[in-house]
Scaffold this motif. Structure first.
Motif: not given
Length: 125
Positions: A18, A20, A69, A71, A77, A79, A81
């Motif tokens: 994952r 960030s 994806t 947010r 942020t 992300y 995954q």
């Protein structure tokens, strides 16, 4: 403005990671945010993007069904995954941000004005 990508590492094929991307100096809710990647000896390529409106997320064909994806605007942020990783996913992954932007241009690196430093993902076979 700073985009700080993290979460990369070494993983075996079939594994997960994952990523960030923490943004500072901007309000993420006003920005289309995306992930790009660059493998050794190759050009940077689009991976996925999350439209600022929250209404559209898009992926390159090679990661559809494996990457997600998301947010969290309250944390500024983004992300990524990544599941069922393959050796061909090995690359430096960059996050990027563009104010506004229209959905049809999200895959175009030229619209992004802010870039993170990248985080390395290595998938072993």
């Amino acid at each position: 403005v700073q985009l700080q990508a993290s979460g990369g590492g070494l993983v075996q094929a079939g594994g997960s990671l994952r990523l960030s991307c923490a943004a500072s100096g901007i309000s993420a809710r006003r920005y289309t945010m995306s992930w790009f990647r660059q493998a050794p000896g190759k050009e940077r390529e689009f991976v996925s993007a999350s439209h600022w409106s929250g209404g559209s997320t898009t992926y390159t064909d090679s990661v559809k069904g494996r990457f997600t994806t998301s947010r969290e605007n309250a944390k500024n942020t983004l992300y990524l995954q990544m599941n069922s990783l393959k050796p061909e996913d090995t690359a430096v992954y960059y996050c990027a941000a563009a104010a506004g932007a229209i959905v049809s241009t999200m895959h175009n690196p030229e619209i992004y004005t802010h870039w993170g430093q990248g985080t390395l993902v290595t998938v072993s076979s």
